[in-house]
Design a protein around this motif. Sequence first.
Motif, short mmCIF file in Angstrom:
data_model
loop_
_atom_site.label_atom_id
_atom_site.label_comp_id
_atom_site.label_asym_id
_atom_site.label_seq_id
_atom_site.Cartn_x
_atom_site.Cartn_y
_atom_site.Cartn_z
N LEU A 149 0.79 -1.29 -0.10
CA LEU A 149 0.10 0.03 -0.01
C LEU A 149 1.08 1.32 0.00
O LEU A 149 0.38 2.34 -0.58
CB LEU A 149 -0.77 0.02 1.22
N THR A 150 2.17 1.17 0.56
CA THR A 150 2.84 2.59 0.69
C THR A 150 3.33 2.91 -0.83
O THR A 150 4.01 3.81 -0.92
CB THR A 150 4.30 1.92 1.36
N SER A 151 3.09 2.12 -1.85
CA SER A 151 3.59 2.44 -3.01
C SER A 151 2.56 3.23 -3.76
O SER A 151 2.77 3.94 -4.83
CB SER A 151 3.43 1.22 -4.16
N ARG A 152 1.35 3.75 -3.40
CA ARG A 152 0.40 4.33 -3.68
C ARG A 152 0.62 5.71 -3.07
O ARG A 152 0.95 6.00 -2.10
CB ARG A 152 -0.94 3.96 -3.36
N ARG A 153 0.32 6.89 -3.98
CA ARG A 153 0.52 8.26 -3.69
C ARG A 153 -0.38 8.59 -2.65
O ARG A 153 0.05 9.37 -1.69
CB ARG A 153 0.51 9.27 -4.80
N PHE A 154 -1.75 8.23 -2.68
CA PHE A 154 -2.61 8.16 -1.65
C PHE A 154 -3.01 7.08 -1.00
O PHE A 154 -3.54 6.04 -1.50
CB PHE A 154 -3.94 9.19 -2.29
N PRO A 155 -2.89 6.84 0.36
CA PRO A 155 -3.15 5.70 0.89
C PRO A 155 -4.72 5.24 1.18
O PRO A 155 -5.53 5.27 2.29
CB PRO A 155 -2.51 5.98 2.58
N TYR A 156 -5.35 5.02 -0.06
CA TYR A 156 -6.72 4.87 -0.20
C TYR A 156 -7.06 3.51 -0.97
O TYR A 156 -6.09 3.01 -1.53
CB TYR A 156 -7.43 6.00 -0.92
N GLY A 260 1.15 -4.43 3.83
CA GLY A 260 2.14 -4.68 3.34
C GLY A 260 2.54 -5.97 2.93
O GLY A 260 3.60 -6.35 2.77
N TYR A 261 1.33 -6.83 2.80
CA TYR A 261 1.29 -8.00 2.25
C TYR A 261 0.43 -8.23 1.11
O TYR A 261 -0.65 -8.74 1.33
CB TYR A 261 1.14 -9.26 3.47
N PRO A 262 1.07 -7.72 -0.19
CA PRO A 262 0.12 -8.12 -1.20
C PRO A 262 -0.27 -9.48 -1.50
O PRO A 262 -1.29 -9.71 -2.01
CB PRO A 262 0.72 -7.25 -2.45
N THR A 263 0.82 -10.31 -1.50
CA THR A 263 0.42 -11.86 -1.82
C THR A 263 -0.61 -12.46 -0.62
O THR A 263 -1.17 -13.28 -1.31
CB THR A 263 1.99 -12.40 -1.55
N LEU A 264 -0.48 -12.14 0.25
CA LEU A 264 -1.57 -12.50 1.34
C LEU A 264 -2.68 -11.87 1.05
O LEU A 264 -3.96 -12.63 0.85
CB LEU A 264 -1.13 -11.89 2.97
N ASN A 265 -2.74 -10.65 0.41
CA ASN A 265 -4.25 -9.91 -0.05
C ASN A 265 -4.84 -10.74 -1.34
O ASN A 265 -5.87 -11.18 -1.33
CB ASN A 265 -3.95 -8.44 -0.49
#
Length: 677
Positions: A149-156, A260-265
């Motif tokens: 999620l930190t890769s997004r400019r807006f944490p939405y 912080g866990y896109p694979t888990l998502n």
Amino acid sequence: MRPFFRNISLYRSGWLTALFVNVTLLFTLRSAGAAPVAGPDTLRVRPNLEELFVEPRFYSVLEDPSGQLTLADVQQPIHAAAFERGDKLPTNMEHPGAAYWLRLVVRAEGGLAQHWYFELFDSHLNDISFFSSADAKQNIIHTGADQPLTSRRFPYKNFLFRLALEPDQTQVFYLRLRSNSKTSFLSRLRTEQTLAVHFQAEYGLLGGFYGILLIMVIYNLCLYIFIGEQTYLRYVLYVLSSSLMFLSEDGLGFQYLWPGYPTLNQMIIAGSPILLLLTFSYYARQFLDAPQRLPRYDQWVRAVVLLSVAALLLDTIWLNSGWGFWLYLLPYGMIYYLAFRIWQRGFRPAGYFLLAHAMVAVSVGFLILRKLGIDTFTNTATVYSMNAAFVVEVVVLSYALGEKIKGIKDLTIRAQEKVVKQLRKKHLAQDRLVEQLKRNQELKDQLNTELESLVALRTEELRRQSDTISAQNRELLQANGLLALQSAAIEKLNTDLQRDLQEAKTARVLSKEVNFGEFSQIYPDKEACLTYLANLKWSDTFQCRKCGHEKYCDGREPHSRRCTRCRYVESATAYTLLQKCKFSIIKAFYAVFLIYTHKGSYTSQELSRVLDLRQGTCWSFSQKVLEAMRRRRQSPDFDENEDWTHILLDATGGAEEEVSVAEERVAPSTAIRKVAI
């Protein structure tokens, strides 16, 4: 494989958001720098607008099966001509894994008081690269569902990008989409104020939705603890698996629980519908008493559910066909048919079961139509029908469980009355049976009294906890309100500051000291200069110089006009001071500005040094400007306080001749030199 219960959101009107599109790449180009665009309609944003829905007719689509094309490649004529209008194609990505390029044309009409943002409705897009300027190697934001999620400019939970729109300019945006499942291209443009209001309403309703689920889980878990009925425990597991699925589908789980866990998502997205199928069948069979009422059919249902789960796991892990959601129809359909058969046999709670799942079945039907690319029935009600249906289902099923327990109690009482009637025929056993029943009733009353007291205590405890939670929620709402007011005030100050800066730059061009770099910010490129010159030249009206006709259409060259009667074409520079100009129009603007503001005393040597041009060229052009200034002073309408742009319309040429402008490329470091006016 994408889950069956994909809650895709198409319209954002202050309701729950469930995401729509899967992968995007947003790149902004000025219309002067890009190749001529044809095909999609132009999205027009105005100061009085707050949001725009991006319909298929507003974008063009190019499919890239190899996924190797870059932005420079798709701008080549061979690829640019391959773009097709979105309303002439299926509204979803037919080939998962392939890259899809979208092209949008946006025009800002007038000055914009607020920033505009581009929002994608599907939070499960695997990869997105957003280019915020024409230099694709520097200003790039790489994000997507495969990134933290930190890769997004807006944490939405949705993908949100800010559009750098310029007043009265048309800009082209490119998006590169890649998804592991079929999804649609629909999206929306919003202003920052609309986003702030939308966020408050959206998260408030989402909080209410998950609050209802949490209350039902706690309530039924307490009933299981005090009563011991296993159906309540199965129902709790079913509600928990449903909550997990909704958290994964609407993006709240990835935003707050495992950012912080896109694979888990991705694993939760793929596995939660399978878990939901298991818990639903596990609960429904127990609730309907299927093993006792329809034992043979119950065995078939159980076998089909297990086989479907195995097939779904196989498709999720290895096959990735994209059509796994069809495997859910057979087990769910068999369970609904099981409930209907049991209801026909007189089991009243089965009717509540059918009623509770009727809206869910309808909302699933709408979801299947959207997955197939059929948007006929797509609106706000159908998109959010699954959320509303699930809330109704949770409440009705909780009531149905109570009715079932009440029915069991009624059956027990009727059986006891039947036994009493039979024992009355036997006088000798009647007294003993009555006494035994009285003792049983006393024990039952005692047990009921104890249970009621325990339930009352637990209910009071839950009420106190609920009051505490409500008080905390009110405090959070007040804090959020203050933060929203502060954010709105800061945004307004930023807008005012940007407007003041723009006005200050314009004032410096007209009456203060300015260098070429600052001058280029007012007239940044050839497109801006031609736009200003065309508006100045035809500010009153257009009149053909050959036939005098006043109606025209756009010519082939940028900002040229063609007479609709005699087809005579006149460019923006024709019959102006810049006709037949052989160097950059931006430098020509700046040269006219310097000579005029210095009242003709600016030497050709200094002009050559500032503009990085040959002295002979600068001397020739300065003579042309001085002659235009002399004629302007002799004009009857001459005003001493007029600005330098009035001499641009001095017609020094003869007949119309289209000018080819050869712009000289100079390094930015040599162009930025300050000149005193």
